[in-house]
Design a protein around this motif. Structure first.
Motif: not given
Length: 738
Positions: A347-348, A350, A423, A440, A443, A542-543, A545, A564
């Motif tokens: 998952d995203l 943050i 990142c 998103l 994703l 891998h994303i 933030g 997120a």
């Protein structure tokens, strides 16, 4: 006891074993194992502790360091953070029994006490039994009155409880013996009865008929089962024959495909040679287009997660934590556990916190720790659409203008065995829902790799059709240019007949430059070959933030928060570095200089979230919390969020099986970041803020009985209490991010 008091001069030059032997002799210890019981004062907010007023377990006598010039009342014994949390209490004193050992030499020198002791790790236990002799000062000291009754009554309880349990166990064993004897006798009777057979039993004709009918039924069922079994065997053979036939057919098709692929490669190689000869493409572009280019990055040398650690994620966390500390990145263990687990969700993630709190450092250092690559993409305040993130196709130049983010994805695609951590730094300088929402949404595809469309395929088809026309004209005079040794486009244009054919084919006049046209085709073809019209999200990416919350940034929208996981950070200067170092020493690794190499699947893969089960305890809990609080507060909380939580819970168990920690983390990741509302609005007889303060906070405390042992920044209870406190100072406006 030996009352001899030693001077520091007498102890100089002695080994640790010799010093310990003198102390043991002074304290009347014969076997060298020094066991004491003592008081552990309230810990307060301290991560470690000191036990005071030690007494001998053997005699109950008060013990003192036998050192001349040392205050006899100053007989403190150090307790490490891990043992302090296990044995002590923040608000009240406890009594412990433990084994002690000499403190490290540096500590003994620092405190000028060669005899200084520390609690031997893991040896301590809370005092459950009365010592052989209760020291007089415990019974008469007024300061101990509050604990005395509890201390003694618990010991008496334990004494009688143990005695009662002994009696019960004795009685149970006796009953078990009697039952076993009875069972043995019954088994003997049954065996004798079985040996006589039915013929010798005195049965009536009606009873014999019933037995015969029963036997006939059993035989009939046996025959049916044999038939079913035979049919299953036949079906199995048919399936095996079908599989063999399909395998042969597959082998034939594979052979045909290999033949076709080989012919295609030969054709492409021939055309590629032609295009390179006449400088329409570079060799690097051809290699990239045919996916024959070598990876940009070589896999670094390191320990293998599967081979060296046997795929054990708890050991992996320990090693990564020790490796990070070795590189002087001081993160607590639970941060590494949490971050690794979230990466595995795909998952995203943050990371939220003040500037300098270690957000991007975590991305960079963790990437190095697992032999991966981190790419930091700064977000600009003027980003307003997905084109700012992924780039766009320029129809005038007939090429795609890529961004650093897209180039990072393409690089990751070319290095599929290397984990990439991309990142988006200061992600909320622009509105995330403007430039990132479309990406998103892609994703959210969990059962397949999401495909990102960059531009229409018709654009590349147009470029290739123009190139084909040029190639056809040139190849029509192949014999001629081969015969004269023409090897590049400039030499080719010296042939007047071919020059005229090209001008005629494209309607060029004598003033038009064929060289310029060649350059345009070369540029357009390179753009088409190096930038595909679509790209699949690489499995090794891998994303992450990173956001700051201040007056220059934007809040995250519900759509982003819903998809997120939020991790809040505090300044590394606020961490307990001694506790971190204690944790790392306990791991026992000799060398942590190399990274830990994971296969890509072990670092996470895109699988569907677990199914929603209303009977699952986690689902039940958050269904009830949603009804009691979230819905009333106007907080969006859906089934997908719970399924994300189930996925996180399952993965966290690989590194920490404490369900309470999992619930605490989930509240911090997915629930509390949505707490932005007007707390003055009424819900029945109370306001929203009152519901949170009076009911929800207390519910969390019951739900998380160990919340006081968590660090403040990583405690959902403490965080919610801060949110309430800030809301009261802000006219009742509730805002998690303030």
């Amino acid at each position: 006891m030996n009352e001899k008091i030693y001077t520091k001069e007498e102890l100089k030059g002695l080994s640790e074993d010799e010093i310990l032997a003198l102390l043991a002799e002074s304290w009347g210890v014969q076997d060298g194992k020094i066991e004491i019981w003592a008081e552990l004062p309230p810990l307060g907010e301290s991560a470690y502790g000191f036990i005071l007023e030690p007494h001998s377990v053997l005699t109950g006598e008060r013990l003192y360091y036998p050192l001349k010039g040392l205050d006899r009342g100053n007989c403190k014994i150090f307790v490490s953070p891990k043992d302090a949390v296990r044995l002590g209490d923040k608000r009240k004193r406890c009594y412990v029994r433990c084994e002690v050992e000499l403190s490290p030499e540096s500590e003994r020198i620092k405190h000028d006490n060669p005899f200084e002791l520390t609690l031997k790790k893991g040896s301590g236990e809370n005092l459950l039994y009365l010592p052989k002799e209760i020291p007089h000062e415990i019974l008469i000291n007024p300061s101990l009155n509050a604990e005395r009754s509890q201390f003694i009554s618990k010991a008496i309880y334990d004494f009688y409880h143990e005695k009662a349990m002994g009696d019960i166990n004795k009685e149970v064993k006796q009953k078990q013996s009697e039952i076993e004897t009875q069972i043995s006798a019954r088994e003997t009777e049954f065996q004798q009865l079985n040996e006589k057979g039915l013929a010798e039993l005195e049965l009536t004709k009606e009873q014999r008929d019933k037995v015969k009918n029963l036997l006939d039924e059993l035989n009939a069922q046996k025959v049916k089962l044999e038939l079913v079994n035979e049919k299953l065997s036949q079906d199995k053979q048919l399936r095996l024959n079908e599989i063999k036939s399909l395998t042969r057919r597959f082998d034939q098709i594979e052979a045909e495909m290999n033949n076709k692929i080989q012919r295609l490669k030969s054709y492409v190689a021939d055309k590629a040679h032609f295009l390179k000869t006449f400088e329409f493409v570079d060799e690097d572009d051809i290699d990239l287009f045919l996916n024959q280019s070598k990876p940009f990055i070589e896999r670094v040398d390191g320990l293998s997660f599967n081979e060296d650690l046997n795929g054990d994620f708890q050991k992996a966390v320990s090693y990564i934590h020790a490796h990070l500390v070795d590189m002087e990145y001081m993160y607590p263990r639970h941060v590494v556990e949490n971050y690794l687990t979230l990466l595995r969700t795909k998952d995203l993630i943050i990371l939220a916190g003040d500037s300098g709190s270690g957000k991007t450092n975590l991305v960079k250092s963790f990437a190095k720790a697992v032999g991966g690559k981190s790419i930091i993409i700064p977000v600009k305040p003027n980003w307003t659409s997905s084109e700012d993130l992924l780039g766009y196709y320029n129809p005038l130049e007939k090429k795609y203008l890529a961004t650093p983010f897209l180039e990072a994805l393409i690089e990751a695609q070319q290095n599929p065995e290397i984990p990439y951590f991309i990142c988006l730094d200061e992600m909320n300088l622009a509105r995330v829902e403007y430039y990132f929402a479309d990406f998103l949404s892609l994703l959210e595809t969990r059962d397949d790799e999401p495909e990102i469309s960059l531009y229409a395929e018709s654009e590349s088809a147009h470029v290739l059709s123009e190139l084909k026309a040029v190639v056809d004209v040139i190849q029509s005079t192949k014999d001629k240019y081969s015969e004269h040794g023409v090897v590049n486009f400039i030499e080719l244009l010296k042939d007047e007949q071919l020059n005229s054919q090209l001008r005629l084919a494209f309607g060029f006049s004598d003033k038009d430059s064929l060289i310029k046209y060649h350059s345009e085709i070369r540029r357009m073809l390179s753009a088409v070959m190096t930038m595909p019209s679509s790209i699949k999200m690489p499995a090794n990416v891998h994303i992450i933030g990173a956001i700051n919350i201040d007056e220059t940034t934007h809040y995250l929208s519900p759509k982003i928060l819903d998809r997120a996981h939020i991790i809040r950070f505090e300044s590394p200067l606020l961490s307990d570095w001694n506790e971190i170092l204690e944790e790392v020493v306990d791991y026992g690794f000799d060398d942590v200089s190399k990274p830990l190499i994971f296969d890509i699947q072990s670092l996470g893969y895109r699988a569907n979230y677990p199914k929603f089960d209303p009977k699952d305890p986690f689902c039940e809990l958050f269904i009830s919390l949603n009804k009691e609080f979230f819905h009333k507060l106007g907080i969006e909380f859906g089934m997908r969020t719970i399924r994300q939580g189930l996925n996180y819970l399952n993965l966290l168990k690989d590194v920490n099986d404490d369900d309470e920690i999992a619930v605490n983390n989930f509240l911090l990741h997915k629930v509390l970041p949505k707490f932005t509302f007007d707390g003055n609005k009424q819900i029945g007889a109370q306001t929203k803020l009152e519901l949170v303060e009076r009911v929800f906070v207390e519910r969390l405390k019951q739900l998380l009985p160990n919340h006081e042992t968590y660090s403040d920044i990583f405690s959902s209870v403490h965080t919610l209490e801060n949110v309430v406190s800030d809301a009261k100072a802000n006219d009742g406006i509730v805002n998690f991010w303030s």
